[in-house]
Enzyme design. Structure first.
Site, PDB file in Angstrom:
ATOM      1  N   PHE A 280       0.815  -1.216   0.000  1.00  0.00           N
ATOM      2  CA  PHE A 280       0.000   0.000   0.000  1.00  0.00           C
ATOM      3  C   PHE A 280       0.850   1.268   0.000  1.00  0.00           C
ATOM      4  O   PHE A 280       0.446   2.303   0.530  1.00  0.00           O
ATOM      5  CB  PHE A 280      -0.983   0.003   1.186  1.00  0.00           C
ATOM      6  CG  PHE A 280      -1.792  -1.254   1.271  1.00  0.00           C
ATOM      7  CD1 PHE A 280      -2.692  -1.589   0.261  1.00  0.00           C
ATOM      8  CD2 PHE A 280      -1.628  -2.128   2.328  1.00  0.00           C
ATOM      9  CE1 PHE A 280      -3.416  -2.768   0.314  1.00  0.00           C
ATOM     10  CE2 PHE A 280      -2.356  -3.313   2.386  1.00  0.00           C
ATOM     11  CZ  PHE A 280      -3.256  -3.638   1.383  1.00  0.00           C
ATOM     12  N   ARG A 281       2.045   1.191  -0.554  1.00  0.00           N
ATOM     13  CA  ARG A 281       2.963   2.352  -0.657  1.00  0.00           C
ATOM     14  C   ARG A 281       3.383   2.884   0.712  1.00  0.00           C
ATOM     15  O   ARG A 281       3.815   4.039   0.831  1.00  0.00           O
ATOM     16  CB  ARG A 281       2.348   3.514  -1.481  1.00  0.00           C
ATOM     17  CG  ARG A 281       1.599   3.145  -2.726  1.00  0.00           C
ATOM     18  CD  ARG A 281       2.389   2.386  -3.752  1.00  0.00           C
ATOM     19  NE  ARG A 281       3.476   3.140  -4.361  1.00  0.00           N
ATOM     20  CZ  ARG A 281       4.406   2.583  -5.143  1.00  0.00           C
ATOM     21  NH1 ARG A 281       4.381   1.294  -5.384  1.00  0.00           N
ATOM     22  NH2 ARG A 281       5.353   3.317  -5.668  1.00  0.00           N
ATOM     23  N   LEU A 282       3.228   2.046   1.764  1.00  0.00           N
ATOM     24  CA  LEU A 282       3.624   2.506   3.106  1.00  0.00           C
ATOM     25  C   LEU A 282       5.098   2.139   3.325  1.00  0.00           C
ATOM     26  O   LEU A 282       5.452   1.407   4.252  1.00  0.00           O
ATOM     27  CB  LEU A 282       2.720   1.871   4.177  1.00  0.00           C
ATOM     28  CG  LEU A 282       1.234   2.208   4.001  1.00  0.00           C
ATOM     29  CD1 LEU A 282       0.389   1.492   5.032  1.00  0.00           C
ATOM     30  CD2 LEU A 282       1.029   3.722   4.117  1.00  0.00           C
ATOM     31  N   HIS A 283       5.914   2.630   2.439  1.00  0.00           N
ATOM     32  CA  HIS A 283       7.328   2.265   2.466  1.00  0.00           C
ATOM     33  C   HIS A 283       8.030   2.882   3.665  1.00  0.00           C
ATOM     34  O   HIS A 283       7.517   3.808   4.293  1.00  0.00           O
ATOM     35  CB  HIS A 283       8.013   2.741   1.185  1.00  0.00           C
ATOM     36  CG  HIS A 283       7.200   2.489  -0.035  1.00  0.00           C
ATOM     37  ND1 HIS A 283       6.779   1.236  -0.389  1.00  0.00           N
ATOM     38  CD2 HIS A 283       6.692   3.339  -0.967  1.00  0.00           C
ATOM     39  CE1 HIS A 283       6.068   1.319  -1.502  1.00  0.00           C
ATOM     40  NE2 HIS A 283       5.994   2.584  -1.866  1.00  0.00           N
TER      41      HIS A 283
END
Ligand SMILES: Cc1cc2nc3c(=O)[nH]c(=O)nc-3n(C[C@H](O)[C@H](O)[C@H](O)COP(=O)(O)O)c2cc1C
Length: 208
Positions: free
Chosen positions: A186-189
């Site tokens: 979810f692009r929660l890098h």
């Protein structure tokens, strides 16, 4: 008068040691995980006016002194580094975990003559001949011209060890910043940035 004992080298900053260990662990994990070219890195340089350029090179050594690659010093990158001795390195390990990126920025210095000689001597003979034959970054009128130059240097160095060309050596990027980007769903890098300011290393998280 008795000789002074040799000065102890300054202790390495523990955060710098941690950043280097993290880099080495990730590189090893990418290698064992089957990354086809784990030491390939994008090298960004800029000319004296700050105009950037980038290309791929291979990492050939890393230790507490920095990150080393080898190239032709007369090449475009070589000329840019002579005019503006700063660089950024970028690794993208696509097959590692959820993708991992490592970024290194710093000043650049040439490696020692002894290091360059030792590395050049370890290369395959055809690569050594290539280092003499390639006028890297210059216009080539036809492939045959390059092949003729290769033949010329094969004859010149027939039955002797190929010496290292004077224009071929290594650069070391001395890190001022090392950042790890860990891909997550979810692009929660996650980004972990180590930076050296006034000789001291710090570590912090950065928004992805
Ligand atoms: C996977 C890969 C590895 C490369 N490794 C090197 C290297 O270690 N040294 C080098 O000079 N060029 C290497 N090259 C070629 C460079 O990307 C580049 O074309 C060349 O160095 C000339 O760059 P310049 O004109 O910007 O100086 C590599 C290219 C690829 C695709």
């Amino acid at each position: 008068m008795s000789a002074m004992p040799a000065a102890e080298p300054p202790a390495l900053d523990p955060l710098y040691v941690e950043a280097l260990a993290t880099f080495r662990d990730l590189l090893a994990e990418a290698t064992t995980g089957g990354d086809p070219e784990p030491t390939a890195m994008t090298l960004a340089t800029a000319d004296a006016q700050g105009r950037p350029s980038a290309r791929t090179v291979l990492l050939k050594a890393v230790d507490e002194r920095g990150f080393v690659f080898y190239t032709n010093f007369d090449s475009r990158k070589g000329q840019q580094l002579a005019a503006n001795p700063h660089a950024a390195l970028l690794f993208l390990w696509k097959t590692l975990r959820e993708q991992v990126q490592a970024k290194i920025e710093g000043a650049v210095e040439p490696v020692s003559v002894a290091e360059a000689d030792a590395y050049f001597a370890s290369r395959p003979r055809a690569s050594q001949i290539g280092a003499w034959a390639s006028l890297q970054s210059q216009t080539l009128d036809a492939r045959e011209t390059f092949e003729a130059r290769i033949a010329e240097f094969e004859t010149k160095f027939e039955s002797v060890d190929v010496p290292r060309p004077p224009h071929w050596s290594g650069f070391r990027v001395v890190p001022e910043m090392i950042e790890f980007w860990y891909g997550a769903k979810f692009r929660l890098h996650e980004r972990h940035r180590y930076a050296r300011v006034d000789g001291r290393w710090s570590k912090r998280l950065v928004y992805p």
